[in-house]
Design an enzyme around this catalytic site. Structure first.
Site, short mmCIF file in Angstrom:
data_model
loop_
_atom_site.label_atom_id
_atom_site.label_comp_id
_atom_site.label_asym_id
_atom_site.label_seq_id
_atom_site.Cartn_x
_atom_site.Cartn_y
_atom_site.Cartn_z
N SER A 124 0.84 -1.20 0.00
CA SER A 124 0.00 0.00 0.00
C SER A 124 0.88 1.25 0.00
O SER A 124 2.00 1.24 0.54
CB SER A 124 -0.85 -0.02 1.28
OG SER A 124 -1.43 1.24 1.52
N TYR A 149 -2.08 -0.77 10.97
CA TYR A 149 -2.37 -1.40 9.67
C TYR A 149 -1.20 -1.17 8.70
O TYR A 149 -0.67 -2.10 8.09
CB TYR A 149 -3.67 -0.86 9.06
CG TYR A 149 -3.76 -1.15 7.59
CD1 TYR A 149 -4.00 -2.43 7.13
CD2 TYR A 149 -3.55 -0.13 6.64
CE1 TYR A 149 -4.03 -2.71 5.76
CE2 TYR A 149 -3.58 -0.40 5.28
CZ TYR A 149 -3.82 -1.69 4.84
OH TYR A 149 -3.83 -1.96 3.50
N LYS A 153 2.08 -3.61 6.74
CA LYS A 153 2.55 -3.65 5.35
C LYS A 153 4.06 -3.39 5.29
O LYS A 153 4.78 -4.05 4.54
CB LYS A 153 1.81 -2.61 4.50
CG LYS A 153 0.31 -2.85 4.39
CD LYS A 153 -0.03 -4.12 3.64
CE LYS A 153 -1.52 -4.33 3.47
NZ LYS A 153 -1.88 -5.67 2.99
P1 NAD Z 1 -11.21 -6.90 1.30
O1 NAD Z 1 -11.44 -6.89 2.77
O2 NAD Z 1 -12.36 -6.62 0.41
O3 NAD Z 1 -10.58 -8.30 0.87
C1 NAD Z 1 -9.81 -9.08 1.74
C2 NAD Z 1 -10.31 -10.51 1.63
O4 NAD Z 1 -9.51 -11.34 2.49
C3 NAD Z 1 -11.77 -10.67 2.08
O5 NAD Z 1 -12.47 -11.46 1.14
C4 NAD Z 1 -11.64 -11.39 3.43
O6 NAD Z 1 -12.77 -12.21 3.70
C5 NAD Z 1 -10.37 -12.20 3.21
N1 NAD Z 1 -9.67 -12.54 4.45
C6 NAD Z 1 -9.33 -11.71 5.47
N2 NAD Z 1 -8.67 -12.41 6.42
C7 NAD Z 1 -8.58 -13.69 5.98
C8 NAD Z 1 -8.01 -14.88 6.51
N3 NAD Z 1 -7.37 -14.89 7.70
N4 NAD Z 1 -8.12 -16.03 5.80
C9 NAD Z 1 -8.76 -16.02 4.60
N5 NAD Z 1 -9.31 -14.93 4.05
C10 NAD Z 1 -9.22 -13.78 4.73
O7 NAD Z 1 -10.01 -5.89 1.02
P2 NAD Z 1 -9.46 -5.30 -0.36
O8 NAD Z 1 -9.81 -3.85 -0.40
O9 NAD Z 1 -9.83 -6.18 -1.48
O10 NAD Z 1 -7.90 -5.37 -0.07
C11 NAD Z 1 -7.13 -6.49 -0.45
C12 NAD Z 1 -5.70 -6.29 0.01
O11 NAD Z 1 -5.20 -5.08 -0.54
C13 NAD Z 1 -5.52 -6.17 1.51
O12 NAD Z 1 -4.33 -6.83 1.88
C14 NAD Z 1 -5.40 -4.68 1.75
O13 NAD Z 1 -4.67 -4.39 2.90
C15 NAD Z 1 -4.67 -4.25 0.49
N6 NAD Z 1 -4.88 -2.84 0.14
C16 NAD Z 1 -6.16 -2.37 0.02
C17 NAD Z 1 -6.37 -1.04 -0.29
C18 NAD Z 1 -7.77 -0.47 -0.37
O14 NAD Z 1 -7.92 0.76 -0.26
N7 NAD Z 1 -8.80 -1.27 -0.61
C19 NAD Z 1 -5.28 -0.19 -0.49
C20 NAD Z 1 -3.99 -0.71 -0.37
C21 NAD Z 1 -3.81 -2.06 -0.06
C1 WQD Z 2 -9.49 9.88 0.97
C2 WQD Z 2 -9.67 11.39 1.17
C3 WQD Z 2 -9.92 12.03 3.49
C4 WQD Z 2 -13.74 9.89 4.04
C5 WQD Z 2 -6.93 4.85 3.15
C6 WQD Z 2 -5.87 4.18 3.97
C7 WQD Z 2 -4.77 3.68 3.09
C8 WQD Z 2 -5.31 2.84 1.94
C9 WQD Z 2 -6.47 3.46 1.24
C10 WQD Z 2 -5.09 0.51 2.41
C11 WQD Z 2 -8.89 11.96 2.36
C12 WQD Z 2 -11.19 12.31 2.71
C13 WQD Z 2 -12.55 10.43 3.56
C14 WQD Z 2 -14.81 10.77 4.33
C15 WQD Z 2 -13.47 12.62 3.59
N1 WQD Z 2 -5.78 1.57 2.37
N2 WQD Z 2 -12.43 11.76 3.32
N3 WQD Z 2 -14.64 12.11 4.08
O1 WQD Z 2 -7.11 7.91 3.87
O2 WQD Z 2 -6.23 8.21 1.49
O3 WQD Z 2 -6.36 5.97 2.47
O4 WQD Z 2 -7.43 3.93 2.19
O5 WQD Z 2 -3.91 0.36 2.34
O6 WQD Z 2 -3.91 2.96 3.91
O7 WQD Z 2 -5.36 5.12 4.91
O8 WQD Z 2 -8.45 7.08 1.86
O9 WQD Z 2 -10.81 7.14 1.19
O10 WQD Z 2 -10.23 7.24 3.66
O11 WQD Z 2 -9.74 9.20 2.20
O12 WQD Z 2 -13.37 13.83 3.38
O13 WQD Z 2 -15.89 10.34 4.80
O14 WQD Z 2 -11.05 11.63 1.48
O15 WQD Z 2 -9.66 13.03 4.41
O16 WQD Z 2 -8.48 13.25 1.99
P1 WQD Z 2 -6.99 7.41 2.50
P2 WQD Z 2 -9.88 7.60 2.26
#
Ligand code: NAD
Ligand code: WQD
Length: 339
Positions: A124, A149, A153
């Site tokens: 991330s 969190y 990572k």
């Molecule tokens: P998500 O929660 O939709 O998907 C995660 C999946 O993993 C879910 O289906 C959940 O049921 C499964 N899971 C969780 N723990 C488990 C376990 N112990 N065993 C088996 N399955 C398990 O999340 P996402 O948004 O699809 O994110 C996927 C990955 O990408 C995560 O590692 C997250 O940290 C990373 N990521 C997400 C974002 C984001 O903003 N969505 C940003 C950066 C990184």
């Molecule tokens: C985006 C912008 C808020 C909600 C997070 C995690 C990051 C990554 C992605 C996994 C910011 C603003 C938000 C709301 C708002 N996840 N906001 N009102 O914070 O960039 O990233 O998700 O790895 O680790 O920190 O994403 O969508 O929460 O916020 O004004 O109700 O929207 O302040 O500027 P963020 P976000």
């Protein structure tokens, strides 16, 4: 290729499983559905015309995971499974460290036992912490994160570096996602957060569809063009394509390397709301609130490395992201529970 996908029923996982099926891969999903619905994979199968193998289990369950590796014989793994809510991680750090690290240890042990050495890991942009200038570059300096969190990572990236150092057979891609939003253009799969969304795009989508009353804008006094925070939103279908590109790259390259997956462009909170208003044809009420603790003014990716080395770049813009999110949200106002 036979690809095992942990967390394949989740938001990014389901879109990636679809991309893999569509290019002809055999896909094995391991998911405990802790944060997802099995319906997502039924929909994926409907779109692709073929289904992944699905194993309902906790990735931390070493014996069950071992049996899946023995039966399915994957050649590569994409590891999405994990917990991802920043605020929850601050409140429950032990749970986050133990889940995210524990699942990764169990997975790496199973891979080692079964001779699988190709791994794509969901990292991330949070690993860039709050010390680096935008745009974020993969080689910009020491990694850090401002919450547990994000620290998981940083730690997993570090652990994977050591694993790759110790055994040159490993081929590992660290994919640093920026802000994934949007949905598949069919409107059949998309983001379905449980409870009140933590992230901006699903929150705005739920206001547009009438599930929530108004968007709280966290601060309008940042040093940005309109005063609201700017992020690098990336369409989840482009992100899925980035995983396919990384897997292809790893066919011929040893070692470990990080790549940013973003568009390289920032969009403000107010611009994102405006895009959803246009896509939905509905006004989206909003209220300016104080800044949210821990937020940065601006983040976006330097995408040069992914472009030159993976041959990948994002194709979709914020208009596409809002249109596709809206198609999904309006057709499934209660997410997968709408069925
Ligand atoms: P998500 O929660 O939709 O998907 C995660 C999946 O993993 C879910 O289906 C959940 O049921 C499964 N899971 C969780 N723990 C488990 C376990 N112990 N065993 C088996 N399955 C398990 O999340 P996402 O948004 O699809 O994110 C996927 C990955 O990408 C995560 O590692 C997250 O940290 C990373 N990521 C997400 C974002 C984001 O903003 N969505 C940003 C950066 C990184
Ligand atoms: C985006 C912008 C808020 C909600 C997070 C995690 C990051 C990554 C992605 C996994 C910011 C603003 C938000 C709301 C708002 N996840 N906001 N009102 O914070 O960039 O990233 O998700 O790895 O680790 O920190 O994403 O969508 O929460 O916020 O004004 O109700 O929207 O302040 O500027 P963020 P976000």
């Amino acid at each position: 290729m036979r690809v095992l996908v942990t967390g394949g029923a989740g938001y990014i996982g389901s879109h990636t499983v679809l991309a893999l099926l569509e290019r002809g891969d055999d896909v094995i999903v391991v998911d405990n559905f802790a944060n997802s619905s099995p319906v997502s994979l039924e929909r994926v199968a409907r779109i692709a015309g073929r289904a992944p193998q699905v194993h309902r289990l906790d990735v931390a369950d070493a014996a069950a995971l071992d049996a899946v590796f023995a039966a399915e014989r994957p050649e590569a793994v994409i590891h999405f499974a994990g917990l991802k809510a920043v605020g929850e991680s601050v409140a429950e750090p032990l749970r986050y460290y133990s889940e995210n690290l524990g699942t990764t240890f169990a997975l790496l042990a199973a891979m080692q036992r079964h001779g699988v050495r190709t791994l794509v890991f969901s990292s991330s942009a949070t690993v860039y912490g709050d010390h680096q200038p935008v745009p974020y570059r993969e080689d910009g300096g020491l990694l850090d994160a401002s919450n547990p969190y994000g620290q998981t990572k940083v730690m997993i990236e570090r652990i994977l570096e050591d694993v790759a150092q110790a055994d040159p057979q490993w081929r590992i891609a660290l994919l640093r996602y920026f802000n994934p939003i949007g949905a598949h253009e069919s409107g059949l799969i998309g983001e379905d957060p449980r409870g009140i969304p933590n992230n901006l795009a699903p929150y705005v989508a739920q206001v547009a569809v009438g599930r929530l009353a108004e968007v709280g804008v966290f601060g309008d006094d940042y040093p940005t063009a309109d005063g609201t925070g700017e992020r690098d939103y990336i369409h989840v279908v482009d992100l899925a394509a980035g995983h396919v590109a990384a897997l292809e790259h790893l066919r011929t390259r040893d070692g470990i390397r990080a790549w940013n997956l973003g568009t390289g462009r920032g969009t403000s909170v107010l611009e994102l709301i405006a895009a959803f208003e246009k896509a939905s044809g509905r006004p989206i009420p909003r209220r300016i609130l104080p800044r949210r603790g821990g937020d940065l003014a601006q983040t976006w990716a330097d995408t040069a490395r992914a472009e030159s080395e993976l041959g990948w770049r994002a194709q979709r813009d914020i208009v596409d992201m809002a249109a596709d999110s809206w198609r999904w949200q309006s057709a499934n106002p209660q997410g997968y529970d709408s069925e």
